[in-house]
Design a protein around this motif. Structure first.
Motif, PDB file in Angstrom:
ATOM      1  N   GLN A 395      36.155  -0.196 -23.515  1.00  0.00           N
ATOM      2  CA  GLN A 395      34.861   0.415 -23.130  1.00  0.00           C
ATOM      3  C   GLN A 395      34.773   1.836 -23.651  1.00  0.00           C
ATOM      4  OE1 GLN A 395      35.174   0.075 -18.856  1.00  0.00           O
ATOM      5  NE2 GLN A 395      33.907  -1.775 -18.887  1.00  0.00           N
ATOM      6  N   VAL A 396      33.544   2.323 -23.756  1.00  0.00           N
ATOM      7  CA  VAL A 396      33.369   3.722 -24.156  1.00  0.00           C
ATOM      8  C   VAL A 396      32.561   4.425 -23.067  1.00  0.00           C
ATOM      9  CG1 VAL A 396      32.482   5.301 -25.906  1.00  0.00           C
ATOM     10  CG2 VAL A 396      33.410   3.084 -26.608  1.00  0.00           C
ATOM     11  N   HIS A 397      33.221   5.369 -22.398  1.00  0.00           N
ATOM     12  CA  HIS A 397      32.550   6.129 -21.337  1.00  0.00           C
ATOM     13  C   HIS A 397      32.062   7.439 -21.942  1.00  0.00           C
ATOM     14  CE1 HIS A 397      34.125   3.122 -18.705  1.00  0.00           C
ATOM     15  NE2 HIS A 397      35.385   3.426 -19.015  1.00  0.00           N
ATOM     16  N   ASP A 398      30.757   7.625 -21.972  1.00  0.00           N
ATOM     17  CA  ASP A 398      30.197   8.838 -22.585  1.00  0.00           C
ATOM     18  C   ASP A 398      29.229   9.550 -21.636  1.00  0.00           C
ATOM     19  OD1 ASP A 398      28.364   6.754 -22.795  1.00  0.00           O
ATOM     20  OD2 ASP A 398      27.684   7.295 -24.808  1.00  0.00           O
ATOM     21  N   PRO A 399      29.757  10.008 -20.482  1.00  0.00           N
ATOM     22  CA  PRO A 399      28.881  10.684 -19.511  1.00  0.00           C
ATOM     23  C   PRO A 399      28.211  11.930 -20.097  1.00  0.00           C
ATOM     24  CG  PRO A 399      31.199  11.021 -18.958  1.00  0.00           C
ATOM     25  CD  PRO A 399      31.155   9.983 -20.032  1.00  0.00           C
ATOM     26  N   SER A 429      21.685   8.414 -32.325  1.00  0.00           N
ATOM     27  CA  SER A 429      21.279   7.356 -33.200  1.00  0.00           C
ATOM     28  C   SER A 429      21.481   6.046 -32.457  1.00  0.00           C
ATOM     29  CB  SER A 429      22.149   7.379 -34.464  1.00  0.00           C
ATOM     30  OG  SER A 429      23.530   7.393 -34.090  1.00  0.00           O
ATOM     31  N   TYR A 430      21.184   4.930 -33.077  1.00  0.00           N
ATOM     32  CA  TYR A 430      21.362   3.659 -32.362  1.00  0.00           C
ATOM     33  C   TYR A 430      22.845   3.244 -32.357  1.00  0.00           C
ATOM     34  CZ  TYR A 430      20.987  -0.721 -30.271  1.00  0.00           C
ATOM     35  OH  TYR A 430      21.195  -1.735 -29.386  1.00  0.00           O
ATOM     36  N   THR A 431      23.364   2.908 -33.534  1.00  0.00           N
ATOM     37  CA  THR A 431      24.814   2.701 -33.610  1.00  0.00           C
ATOM     38  C   THR A 431      25.445   4.023 -34.055  1.00  0.00           C
ATOM     39  OG1 THR A 431      24.675   2.122 -35.937  1.00  0.00           O
ATOM     40  CG2 THR A 431      24.653   0.290 -34.366  1.00  0.00           C
ATOM     41  N   ASP A 432      26.733   4.145 -33.929  1.00  0.00           N
ATOM     42  CA  ASP A 432      27.427   5.246 -34.593  1.00  0.00           C
ATOM     43  C   ASP A 432      27.174   5.100 -36.080  1.00  0.00           C
ATOM     44  OD1 ASP A 432      28.460   6.210 -32.239  1.00  0.00           O
ATOM     45  OD2 ASP A 432      30.374   5.146 -32.438  1.00  0.00           O
ATOM     46  N   LEU A 433      27.270   6.191 -36.803  1.00  0.00           N
ATOM     47  CA  LEU A 433      26.963   6.146 -38.240  1.00  0.00           C
ATOM     48  C   LEU A 433      27.647   7.305 -38.951  1.00  0.00           C
ATOM     49  CD1 LEU A 433      24.817   8.524 -37.870  1.00  0.00           C
ATOM     50  CD2 LEU A 433      23.092   6.756 -37.801  1.00  0.00           C
ATOM     51  N   LEU A 434      27.413   7.376 -40.227  1.00  0.00           N
ATOM     52  CA  LEU A 434      27.997   8.470 -41.010  1.00  0.00           C
ATOM     53  C   LEU A 434      27.192   9.749 -40.791  1.00  0.00           C
ATOM     54  CD1 LEU A 434      29.822   9.669 -43.264  1.00  0.00           C
ATOM     55  CD2 LEU A 434      28.088   8.908 -44.898  1.00  0.00           C
ATOM     56  N   SER A 435      27.847  10.790 -40.325  1.00  0.00           N
ATOM     57  CA  SER A 435      27.196  12.095 -40.264  1.00  0.00           C
ATOM     58  C   SER A 435      27.456  12.746 -41.627  1.00  0.00           C
ATOM     59  CB  SER A 435      27.800  12.915 -39.123  1.00  0.00           C
ATOM     60  OG  SER A 435      27.317  14.212 -39.175  1.00  0.00           O
ATOM     61  N   TRP A 436      26.385  13.000 -42.371  1.00  0.00           N
ATOM     62  CA  TRP A 436      26.459  13.349 -43.794  1.00  0.00           C
ATOM     63  C   TRP A 436      27.675  14.187 -44.183  1.00  0.00           C
ATOM     64  CZ3 TRP A 436      22.589  11.051 -46.592  1.00  0.00           C
ATOM     65  CH2 TRP A 436      21.481  10.633 -45.872  1.00  0.00           C
ATOM     66  N   TYR A 444      27.130   9.598 -32.598  1.00  0.00           N
ATOM     67  CA  TYR A 444      25.848   9.821 -31.925  1.00  0.00           C
ATOM     68  C   TYR A 444      25.323   8.586 -31.194  1.00  0.00           C
ATOM     69  CZ  TYR A 444      24.650  14.264 -34.349  1.00  0.00           C
ATOM     70  OH  TYR A 444      24.588  15.563 -34.798  1.00  0.00           O
ATOM     71  N   GLY A 445      25.907   7.404 -31.455  1.00  0.00           N
ATOM     72  CA  GLY A 445      25.237   6.159 -31.083  1.00  0.00           C
ATOM     73  C   GLY A 445      25.323   5.755 -29.628  1.00  0.00           C
ATOM     74  N   PHE A 446      24.458   4.786 -29.269  1.00  0.00           N
ATOM     75  CA  PHE A 446      24.581   4.056 -28.002  1.00  0.00           C
ATOM     76  C   PHE A 446      25.623   2.948 -28.174  1.00  0.00           C
ATOM     77  CE2 PHE A 446      19.881   5.012 -27.352  1.00  0.00           C
ATOM     78  CZ  PHE A 446      20.081   5.902 -26.318  1.00  0.00           C
ATOM     79  N   VAL A 447      25.825   2.581 -29.449  1.00  0.00           N
ATOM     80  CA  VAL A 447      26.727   1.483 -29.759  1.00  0.00           C
ATOM     81  C   VAL A 447      27.865   2.029 -30.628  1.00  0.00           C
ATOM     82  CG1 VAL A 447      26.922  -0.758 -30.920  1.00  0.00           C
ATOM     83  CG2 VAL A 447      24.831  -0.186 -29.664  1.00  0.00           C
ATOM     84  N   TYR A 448      29.058   1.912 -30.081  1.00  0.00           N
ATOM     85  CA  TYR A 448      30.249   2.386 -30.798  1.00  0.00           C
ATOM     86  C   TYR A 448      30.549   1.430 -31.951  1.00  0.00           C
ATOM     87  CZ  TYR A 448      35.112   3.941 -31.399  1.00  0.00           C
ATOM     88  OH  TYR A 448      36.284   4.433 -31.897  1.00  0.00           O
ATOM     89  N   VAL A 449      30.941   1.999 -33.098  1.00  0.00           N
ATOM     90  CA  VAL A 449      31.367   1.151 -34.211  1.00  0.00           C
ATOM     91  C   VAL A 449      32.816   1.493 -34.539  1.00  0.00           C
ATOM     92  CG1 VAL A 449      30.981   0.473 -36.601  1.00  0.00           C
ATOM     93  CG2 VAL A 449      29.029   1.010 -35.147  1.00  0.00           C
ATOM     94  N   ASP A 450      33.624   0.452 -34.547  1.00  0.00           N
ATOM     95  CA  ASP A 450      35.054   0.636 -34.790  1.00  0.00           C
ATOM     96  C   ASP A 450      35.310   0.865 -36.275  1.00  0.00           C
ATOM     97  OD1 ASP A 450      37.808   0.612 -34.606  1.00  0.00           O
ATOM     98  OD2 ASP A 450      37.914  -1.584 -34.767  1.00  0.00           O
ATOM     99  N   LYS A 465      28.158   1.464 -25.476  1.00  0.00           N
ATOM    100  CA  LYS A 465      28.775   2.521 -24.644  1.00  0.00           C
ATOM    101  C   LYS A 465      28.073   2.557 -23.283  1.00  0.00           C
ATOM    102  CE  LYS A 465      29.171   5.269 -28.895  1.00  0.00           C
ATOM    103  NZ  LYS A 465      28.849   6.541 -29.599  1.00  0.00           N
ATOM    104  N   ASP A 466      28.594   3.359 -22.361  1.00  0.00           N
ATOM    105  CA  ASP A 466      27.920   3.494 -21.062  1.00  0.00           C
ATOM    106  C   ASP A 466      26.478   3.948 -21.252  1.00  0.00           C
ATOM    107  OD1 ASP A 466      30.281   2.795 -19.929  1.00  0.00           O
ATOM    108  OD2 ASP A 466      30.707   4.735 -18.979  1.00  0.00           O
ATOM    109  N   SER A 467      26.244   4.802 -22.244  1.00  0.00           N
ATOM    110  CA  SER A 467      24.883   5.322 -22.470  1.00  0.00           C
ATOM    111  C   SER A 467      23.906   4.200 -22.853  1.00  0.00           C
ATOM    112  CB  SER A 467      24.889   6.402 -23.551  1.00  0.00           C
ATOM    113  OG  SER A 467      25.458   5.904 -24.740  1.00  0.00           O
ATOM    114  N   TYR A 468      24.434   3.146 -23.443  1.00  0.00           N
ATOM    115  CA  TYR A 468      23.596   1.983 -23.810  1.00  0.00           C
ATOM    116  C   TYR A 468      22.958   1.397 -22.542  1.00  0.00           C
ATOM    117  CZ  TYR A 468      22.663  -2.856 -25.394  1.00  0.00           C
ATOM    118  OH  TYR A 468      22.092  -4.067 -25.672  1.00  0.00           O
ATOM    119  N   TYR A 469      23.801   1.198 -21.539  1.00  0.00           N
ATOM    120  CA  TYR A 469      23.315   0.575 -20.298  1.00  0.00           C
ATOM    121  C   TYR A 469      22.419   1.543 -19.527  1.00  0.00           C
ATOM    122  CZ  TYR A 469      26.772  -2.788 -21.696  1.00  0.00           C
ATOM    123  OH  TYR A 469      27.481  -3.710 -22.440  1.00  0.00           O
ATOM    124  N   TRP A 470      22.746   2.826 -19.636  1.00  0.00           N
ATOM    125  CA  TRP A 470      21.920   3.838 -18.974  1.00  0.00           C
ATOM    126  C   TRP A 470      20.504   3.860 -19.592  1.00  0.00           C
ATOM    127  CZ3 TRP A 470      19.861   8.163 -21.451  1.00  0.00           C
ATOM    128  CH2 TRP A 470      19.191   9.061 -20.615  1.00  0.00           C
TER     129      TRP A 470
END
Ligand code: BG6
Length: 482
Positions: A395-399, A429-436, A444-450, A465-470
């Motif tokens: 899980q990813v907890h991102d309070p 952002s929606y998923t994690d992504l490349l920060s230029w 930045y994402g609601f969805v962690y990418v491994d 992540k927790d923020s997704y459900y929030w």
């Protein structure tokens, strides 16, 4: 302002999230895509954090169905994404690539299948490299026709399904990083004259696209997304208040006045004249800009932070490229324009690990300022927190991200009560992504990418992540439960 009763968000409010092609798609040479300026730039040693590239990014190009399904489960109302010009026109102009067009057909159809409104950014910084080689890209007026041709191709192909269009993402950032700071392609530094010329070309490209879209689809909604950092005067000293006025004219209104009114602010123009850096403007340009401005439906705002303006003497600090791209707090440096302003840190506000000021009220300020000055509806096209995230027991907890977004949405709600017409709020952002410039570790994402900086490490699996459900709850209650 204080209100006895609050109204909150309008019923049809578009709760959204955003991304950009280069930062999520990967498939950098898939199915006929051409090479872009970023594909080249990231290969120059020292330009990006640990030499990260978007070659594979988070592989959205191959996994978009999985990503859209997660959006649907979350209840997302709109998804803002950009189209890679080089997938459509591998050389920027000329021959069209049907495989690229059909990729975005599939993405748009998938979104619509779940009732998610597609919001399309025409240009989010990745320009076909062929145009750089042919005529130096944005530096040459020829790009205006090529951009409008590309944009028109998109309008014709997707205009029956896409209602919201964003012509340009953060013109102020890609031009200042590209021609003043040397940190984005083409990597030039302190070239003020070209910087303003490039901006005029981008303005004409934006205007041409707006006119073309409205000709084809008069009811479409269009605007540009501006990276807006509202500015506070350092203190009550008049010269610092003047520094703020200079900052606003040169750093904010210079772009927003074009999008909303089709004109350059007079005092900024006067300053450019004394510096000998005014852009060349052709007959009819200002009229075209005015016509397009009259058709623009909203101001797109990417909001991350506010800044402070303090008078900067003529021998004071200049523009620097010493940015914090490592996530080691306290490594950013004060920047400024000698003779006008500098931007010291704001002691009243906390900062992120990348030294970005956290100021939720600044979001309300953006909306208030745009409403007073332009009386335009607003699309918040980006807002979010870049942070280090960790997976614990799957899980990813991102309070910290929830706290950041909650505070900003609370202020946005107040902006709605203030009478601002806010149409949408897209998190970045929606998923994690490349920060230029900051690699994959700045998430930045609601969805962690491994995945790690090195693309050979990680499964690319998605973990909400927790923020997704929030955020799911926020959407469900139209922002009442935060
Ligand atoms: C905006 C851009 O500048 O901010 C995005 O539109 C970008 O593309 C986002 O990723 C966050 O910036 P950064 O530098 O932290 O990735």
């Amino acid at each position: 302002m204080y209100f006895k009763e609050t109204k909150g968000f309008p019923k049809d409010f578009l709760w959204g999230s955003a991304s950009a092609a280069y930062q999520v798609e990967g498939g950098w040479d898939a199915d006929g895509k051409g090479v872009t300026n970023w594909d080249k730039f990231v290969r120059i040693p020292g330009k990006t954090f640990k030499a990260t590239t978007g070659d594979k990014a988070v592989d959205h190009y191959h996994r978009f169905k999985e990503d859209v399904k997660l959006m649907a489960d979350m209840g997302l109302k709109t998804y803002r994404f950009s189209i890679a010009w080089a997938r459509i026109y591998p050389n920027g102009n000329g021959e069209i690539n049907e495989a690229g067009l059909s990729f975005y057909d599939d993405l748009i159809n998938e979104l619509i299948k779940y009732g998610i409104e597609p919001m399309v950014t025409v240009y989010h910084w990745d320009m076909p490299q062929a145009l750089e080689e042919e005529y130096h890209g944005w530096e040459n007026r020829r790009i205006v026709d090529d951009y409008v041709n590309y944009a028109t191709t998109l309008f014709k192909r997707y205009g029956d399904r896409v209602k919201y269009w964003i012509t340009m993402n953060e013109q102020n950032i890609f031009t200042s990083f590209g021609w003043l700071k040397g940190m984005h392609p083409p990597g030039k530094e302190n070239d003020m004259k070209t910087f303003y010329q490039v901006n005029h070309h981008a303005n004409m490209a934006h205007a041409g696209a707006v006119l073309a879209l409205k000709e084809l689809y008069p009811d479409a909604k269009v605007g540009a997304s501006f990276a807006y950092s509202p500015c506070y005067a350092f203190d009550r000293k008049p010269e610092n208040a003047m520094a703020k006025a200079d900052y606003d004219d040169l750093q904010n209104y210079w772009w927003m006045d074009i999008y909303a009114y089709g004109r350059y602010p007079r005092s900024a123009w006067a300053y450019l004249e004394t510096m000998g850096v005014t852009p060349d403007i052709q007959d009819g340009d200002m009229e075209t800009l005015r016509k397009a401005a009259a058709l623009v439906n909203f101001m797109g705002v990417n909001y991350y932070q506010t800044c402070v303006a303090e008078y900067n003497p003529i021998d004071g600090v200049g523009m620097s490229n010493a940015m914090n791209t490592t996530g080691k707090k306290g490594t950013a440096q004060v920047q400024g324009v000698p003779g006008l302003y500098k931007n010291p840190a704001n002691d009243f506000l906390p900062t992120t690990d990348w030294d970005w000021t956290i100021d939720p009220m600044g979001l309300r300020m953006c909306c208030r300022d745009i409403t007073s000055r332009y009386d335009l509806p607003i699309v918040i096209s980006e807002n979010g927190l870049g942070a280090f995230d960790k997976v614990e027991d799957g899980q990813v907890h991102d309070p910290y991200r929830i706290a950041y977004l909650k505070a900003h949405i609370e202020e946005l709600k107040k902006a709605c009560d203030d009478g601002c017409q806010v149409l949408a709020y897209c998190t970045w952002s929606y998923t994690d992504l490349l920060s230029w410039l900051n690699g994959y570790q700045k998430r930045y994402g609601f969805v962690y990418v491994d995945r790690e900086e090195d693309e050979n490490y990680g499964t690319l699996n998605r973990i909400p992540k927790d923020s997704y459900y929030w955020y799911q709850k926020v959407i469900e209650t139209n922002g009442e439960e935060l």
